[in-house]
Design a protein around this motif. Structure first.
Motif, PDB file in Angstrom:
ATOM      1  N   GLN A 541     -42.259 -36.332  22.709  1.00 13.29           N
ATOM      2  CA  GLN A 541     -43.536 -37.475  22.520  1.00 13.29           C
ATOM      3  C   GLN A 541     -43.387 -37.793  24.113  1.00 13.29           C
ATOM      4  O   GLN A 541     -42.405 -38.237  25.005  1.00 13.29           O
ATOM      5  CB  GLN A 541     -42.722 -38.873  21.771  1.00 13.29           C
ATOM      6  N   GLY A 542     -44.336 -38.312  24.260  1.00 15.80           N
ATOM      7  CA  GLY A 542     -45.179 -38.187  26.045  1.00 15.80           C
ATOM      8  C   GLY A 542     -46.353 -39.396  26.333  1.00 15.80           C
ATOM      9  O   GLY A 542     -46.777 -39.807  26.985  1.00 15.80           O
ATOM     10  N   ASP A 543     -45.673 -40.596  24.539  1.00 19.88           N
ATOM     11  CA  ASP A 543     -47.018 -41.246  25.147  1.00 19.88           C
ATOM     12  C   ASP A 543     -46.934 -42.543  25.719  1.00 19.88           C
ATOM     13  O   ASP A 543     -45.138 -42.822  25.540  1.00 19.88           O
ATOM     14  CB  ASP A 543     -47.501 -42.175  23.212  1.00 19.88           C
ATOM     15  N   ALA A 544     -47.562 -43.115  26.959  1.00 20.18           N
ATOM     16  CA  ALA A 544     -46.933 -43.752  27.124  1.00 20.18           C
ATOM     17  C   ALA A 544     -47.060 -45.689  26.749  1.00 20.18           C
ATOM     18  O   ALA A 544     -46.587 -46.576  27.114  1.00 20.18           O
ATOM     19  CB  ALA A 544     -48.426 -44.146  28.485  1.00 20.18           C
ATOM     20  N   VAL A 545     -48.751 -45.807  25.838  1.00 15.41           N
ATOM     21  CA  VAL A 545     -48.102 -46.537  24.692  1.00 15.41           C
ATOM     22  C   VAL A 545     -48.840 -46.494  23.585  1.00 15.41           C
ATOM     23  O   VAL A 545     -49.862 -44.962  23.477  1.00 15.41           O
ATOM     24  CB  VAL A 545     -49.049 -47.796  24.750  1.00 15.41           C
ATOM     25  N   ARG A 546     -49.374 -46.683  22.569  1.00 18.53           N
ATOM     26  CA  ARG A 546     -49.208 -46.293  21.088  1.00 18.53           C
ATOM     27  C   ARG A 546     -49.523 -47.160  20.130  1.00 18.53           C
ATOM     28  O   ARG A 546     -48.819 -48.068  19.748  1.00 18.53           O
ATOM     29  CB  ARG A 546     -47.868 -45.107  20.406  1.00 18.53           C
ATOM     30  N   MET A 547     -50.149 -47.609  18.840  1.00 18.58           N
ATOM     31  CA  MET A 547     -50.771 -48.189  18.699  1.00 18.58           C
ATOM     32  C   MET A 547     -49.734 -48.409  17.330  1.00 18.58           C
ATOM     33  O   MET A 547     -49.066 -47.404  17.324  1.00 18.58           O
ATOM     34  CB  MET A 547     -51.735 -47.792  17.605  1.00 18.58           C
ATOM     35  N   THR A 548     -49.047 -49.658  16.851  1.00 14.76           N
ATOM     36  CA  THR A 548     -47.510 -50.029  16.528  1.00 14.76           C
ATOM     37  C   THR A 548     -47.772 -49.337  14.595  1.00 14.76           C
ATOM     38  O   THR A 548     -46.490 -49.511  14.475  1.00 14.76           O
ATOM     39  CB  THR A 548     -47.717 -50.999  16.800  1.00 14.76           C
ATOM     40  N   LYS A 549     -49.071 -49.243  14.533  1.00 14.75           N
ATOM     41  CA  LYS A 549     -49.373 -48.615  13.085  1.00 14.75           C
ATOM     42  C   LYS A 549     -50.333 -47.995  12.500  1.00 14.75           C
ATOM     43  O   LYS A 549     -51.210 -48.901  13.751  1.00 14.75           O
ATOM     44  CB  LYS A 549     -48.810 -49.540  11.963  1.00 14.75           C
ATOM     45  N   PRO A 550     -50.836 -47.553  12.183  1.00 17.24           N
ATOM     46  CA  PRO A 550     -52.347 -46.966  12.268  1.00 17.24           C
ATOM     47  C   PRO A 550     -52.832 -47.553  11.080  1.00 17.24           C
ATOM     48  O   PRO A 550     -52.619 -48.438  10.650  1.00 17.24           O
ATOM     49  CB  PRO A 550     -51.433 -45.589  11.067  1.00 17.24           C
ATOM     50  N   TYR A 551     -54.772 -47.149  11.959  1.00 16.75           N
ATOM     51  CA  TYR A 551     -55.667 -48.364  11.243  1.00 16.75           C
ATOM     52  C   TYR A 551     -55.974 -47.171   9.534  1.00 16.75           C
ATOM     53  O   TYR A 551     -56.552 -46.050   9.904  1.00 16.75           O
ATOM     54  CB  TYR A 551     -56.421 -48.573  12.030  1.00 16.75           C
ATOM     55  N   PRO A 552     -55.759 -47.896   8.976  1.00 12.64           N
ATOM     56  CA  PRO A 552     -56.017 -47.322   7.235  1.00 12.64           C
ATOM     57  C   PRO A 552     -57.677 -47.239   7.164  1.00 12.64           C
ATOM     58  O   PRO A 552     -58.535 -48.463   7.062  1.00 12.64           O
ATOM     59  CB  PRO A 552     -55.447 -48.953   5.697  1.00 12.64           C
ATOM     60  N   LEU A 553     -57.880 -46.224   6.241  1.00 11.36           N
ATOM     61  CA  LEU A 553     -59.536 -45.938   6.258  1.00 11.36           C
ATOM     62  C   LEU A 553     -59.590 -46.515   5.038  1.00 11.36           C
ATOM     63  O   LEU A 553     -60.419 -46.716   4.200  1.00 11.36           O
ATOM     64  CB  LEU A 553     -59.872 -45.291   7.061  1.00 11.36           C
ATOM     65  N   VAL A 554     -58.883 -44.961   4.613  1.00 12.99           N
ATOM     66  CA  VAL A 554     -58.885 -44.749   2.597  1.00 12.99           C
ATOM     67  C   VAL A 554     -57.692 -44.660   1.988  1.00 12.99           C
ATOM     68  O   VAL A 554     -56.512 -44.329   2.612  1.00 12.99           O
ATOM     69  CB  VAL A 554     -59.348 -43.515   2.359  1.00 12.99           C
ATOM     70  N   GLU A 555     -57.727 -45.250   0.956  1.00  9.32           N
ATOM     71  CA  GLU A 555     -55.907 -44.894   0.183  1.00  9.32           C
ATOM     72  C   GLU A 555     -56.638 -44.652  -1.858  1.00  9.32           C
ATOM     73  O   GLU A 555     -56.658 -45.972  -2.494  1.00  9.32           O
ATOM     74  CB  GLU A 555     -54.889 -46.049   0.588  1.00  9.32           C
ATOM     75  N   HIS A 556     -56.350 -44.124  -1.740  1.00  7.93           N
ATOM     76  CA  HIS A 556     -57.778 -43.847  -3.227  1.00  7.93           C
ATOM     77  C   HIS A 556     -56.485 -42.945  -3.518  1.00  7.93           C
ATOM     78  O   HIS A 556     -55.968 -41.951  -3.545  1.00  7.93           O
ATOM     79  CB  HIS A 556     -58.277 -42.987  -2.779  1.00  7.93           C
ATOM     80  N   LYS A 557     -56.322 -43.082  -5.567  1.00  2.00           N
ATOM     81  CA  LYS A 557     -55.672 -42.576  -6.226  1.00  2.00           C
ATOM     82  C   LYS A 557     -55.799 -42.325  -7.309  1.00  2.00           C
ATOM     83  O   LYS A 557     -56.758 -43.420  -7.901  1.00  2.00           O
ATOM     84  CB  LYS A 557     -54.097 -42.507  -6.631  1.00  2.00           C
ATOM     85  N   ASP A 558     -56.577 -41.545  -7.719  1.00  2.00           N
ATOM     86  CA  ASP A 558     -56.708 -41.269  -9.483  1.00  2.00           C
ATOM     87  C   ASP A 558     -56.001 -40.427 -10.606  1.00  2.00           C
ATOM     88  O   ASP A 558     -55.504 -39.787 -10.268  1.00  2.00           O
ATOM     89  CB  ASP A 558     -58.587 -40.261  -9.731  1.00  2.00           C
ATOM     90  N   GLN A 559     -56.618 -40.856 -11.516  1.00  2.03           N
ATOM     91  CA  GLN A 559     -55.294 -40.299 -13.357  1.00  2.03           C
ATOM     92  C   GLN A 559     -56.081 -40.327 -14.519  1.00  2.03           C
ATOM     93  O   GLN A 559     -56.419 -40.970 -14.860  1.00  2.03           O
ATOM     94  CB  GLN A 559     -54.409 -40.894 -13.056  1.00  2.03           C
ATOM     95  N   ILE A 560     -56.102 -38.738 -15.223  1.00  2.00           N
ATOM     96  CA  ILE A 560     -56.480 -38.840 -16.098  1.00  2.00           C
ATOM     97  C   ILE A 560     -55.642 -38.126 -17.526  1.00  2.00           C
ATOM     98  O   ILE A 560     -55.001 -36.419 -16.777  1.00  2.00           O
ATOM     99  CB  ILE A 560     -57.738 -38.096 -16.430  1.00  2.00           C
TER     100      ILE A 560
END
Length: 567
Positions: A541-560
């Motif tokens: 790892q070589g990050d000088a700084v990084r976001m502490t957590k990801p920014y979520p765009l989609v979280e989707h689940k379908d079941q049939i």
């Protein structure tokens, strides 16, 4: 279906590798030109206070403005090896960096591993090159020197990663222009150790440095933390005997010489093969052992990848595309002595995301597919008008796993989303901001899953699509970055059960940071490769700084049928 329920719960939390959308710091040439005022105005009115500040007129004031270069205007050596750094008003390189202002002319060969270079030992500043120094010969031949060998009038160099502040001491850079997908340069390193199915990965397995035993058929799922660490989940195993995966590449012997131009040799290196020449447009496919990968752009309506893998009786044909309509890139990078004060980037023009796949297990299937790595191709667009030879870099990292529990099975699936808005990150004085595109699903994911089998089958695919503006190549590019990470899973119950069950999931997240960052698994393979030439390992790892957590765009689940796979 109890085990299957556990599996689907695990699949829902899958988050695949964050690799890089590196946007780095253009160099200062002239002046205080204005960027597109309407775009700047829109970003300065963002709901996120950090983004508003990062793209404000005050934050951009005084920045040097870059513009897109025409790769057809590059010289032969610039196209082959990259553009050399130049001095510029207001730009300060770090003390001790070896700057080769004609570095492209000093380079005689680039290795197909993406790490090694052959230079003219008589070129200006070549006598300064030594281990642990930072070499800046071109935008590709840039990094910390890990190894140096002299043979006659040739110099063999292996480079490792650096931080952005190891190269740039001070500079302020602004950019706002369309992203022309027709004028791209494809740079391939087919022997890059961190590529999927690489020779180095096979060799590491053969040497007992990684797991050798694969249950027939079996699969292991993992969650990747925001720091890039893979944390395996419990393995779902089906009946079958353990087996050892064959290694197609044997370690080089002590006598195995590295051949370079005109019959000269560097005795301690593995076999050196000059890399393929970069091409403008017409991006070529990459063939890696059992995996054929074709990055696609204009011909597929955006930024995407088409891959086909056939291994151990399992075939997968898959395409994933981030559709783009009039894409445009904006960034504001302010590097002050010793740190990055401001780093902000915005990519507009996304119109949708589509993934389609078909997987099949033949009657002679002996193991499932488990493939991970960075596609060993950089897609580049030079930025000019700056002393620092910045470039837009498009990279792709993939993760593909199949879990066929029965032979002679077929699994199909598709996900199709529309997209609108901009993908934006901002970093100002230690504070982060982010905003993402709005994604809308066009169809039920589970309804698009199908196939024929007497057992439970599943497929997991993750893709990290990266747009960068920076320096370096492949896993060692460095600077501010944003990564768009998408993953899809498809699971289908046996066709012969009384109660069929199908599930589809889709996740999309945004990561951002400043520095270089490669997944630990890739780093371990690269370090194994470097150990063959007695080179000290690189940090994972070589990050000088990084976001502490990801920014979520989609979280989707379908079941049939609904709820058939459990919570």
């Amino acid at each position: 279906m109890k085990g299957h329920t556990t599996l689907t719960r695990k699949l829902n939390s899958l988050l695949l590798i964050a690799s890089l959308l590196i946007f780095s710091f253009p160099s200062c040439t002239s002046s205080k030109q204005k960027t597109d005022e309407s775009k700047t105005e829109d970003l300065s009115e963002s709901a996120d206070p950090v983004i508003r500040q990062a793209f404000s007129r005050e934050a951009e004031a005084g920045g040097t403005v870059g513009h897109a270069g025409d790769p057809h205007q590059l010289t032969r050596t610039e196209l082959s090896y990259g553009r050399a750094p130049q001095p510029a008003p207001g730009l300060q390189y770090q003390d001790g960096v070896i700057l080769m202002e004609h570095g492209d002319q000093a380079i005689q060969a680039a290795g197909s591993d993406g790490l090694s270079w052959v230079l003219d030992a008589n070129a200006p500043h070549a006598d300064e090159i030594q281990v642990d120094k930072v070499l800046f010969a071109t935008d590709r031949c840039m990094g910390r020197v890990l190894s140096v060998e002299h043979v006659g009038d040739k110099l063999g160099v292996i480079l490792g990663p650096v931080q952005i502040t190891d190269v740039i001491k001070q500079g302020h850079f602004v950019y706002n222009q369309p992203l022309d997908l027709n004028s791209l340069v494809g740079v391939v390193a087919p022997d890059y150790p961190g590529a999927p199915e690489s020779d180095a990965a096979h060799q590491m397995k053969a040497a007992g440095k990684a797991a050798l035993r694969h249950t027939q058929p079996s699969i292991t799922y993992a969650v990747v933390t925001p720091s890039g660490e893979w944390k395996p989940m419990p393995t779902i195993e089906m009946p079958g005997a353990p087996r050892v995966m064959p290694a197609s590449w044997q370690p080089p012997s002590a006598q195995h010489l590295l051949a370079v131009a005109q019959g000269d040799y560097f005795p301690s290196w593995p076999k050196f093969t000059p890399g393929p020449l970069p091409v403008v447009g017409g991006i070529p496919p990459v063939q890696l052992s059992s995996l054929n990968i074709s990055p696609c752009f204009i011909n597929c309506g955006g930024i995407g990848v088409h891959l086909y893998q056939e291994k151990d009786g399992v075939k997968v044909d898959l395409k994933a595309v981030l559709h783009m309509s009039a894409p445009s890139l904006t960034f504001n990078i302010d590097v002050s002595p010793g740190y990055v004060k401001t780093a902000a980037i915005s990519l507009t023009g996304a119109a949708g995301f589509t993934i389609t796949f078909e997987a099949a297990a033949a009657k002679d299937m002996s193991a499932n597919i488990d493939t991970f790595g960075q596609i060993p191709m950089n897609i580049e667009l030079p930025i000019v008008g700056l002393g620092v030879p910045l470039k837009v870099i498009l990279t792709t990292t993939i993760k593909l796993q199949t879990a066929f529990s029965a032979k002679t099975s077929v699994l199909k699936g598709q996900g199709d989303f529309t997209a609108s808005g901009a993908l934006t990150m901002g970093y100002v004085n230690g504070k982060w901001g982010a905003s993402g595109m709005k994604m809308t699903l066009k169809q039920n994911l589970a309804d698009a899953v199908g196939g024929v089998s007497v057992g439970i089958n599943s497929l997991v695919f993750g893709v990290n699509e990266t747009v960068m503006v920076g320096l370096g190549a492949f896993g060692f590019a460095t600077g501010p970055y944003v990564a768009l990470v998408s993953s899809i899973t498809a699971t289908d119950q046996s066709s012969i059960v009384m109660r069929p069950c199908r599930q589809g999931t889709f996740n999309m997240d945004v990561y951002a940071g400043i520095g270089y960052s490669i997944p630990k698994l890739v780093a371990s393979i690269v370090n194994f490769f470097l150990s063959l030439v007695h080179v000290k390992p690189i940090p994972a790892q070589g990050d000088a700084v990084r976001m502490t957590k990801p920014y979520p765009l989609v979280e989707h689940k379908d079941q049939i049928p609904p709820g058939c796979a459990g919570k």
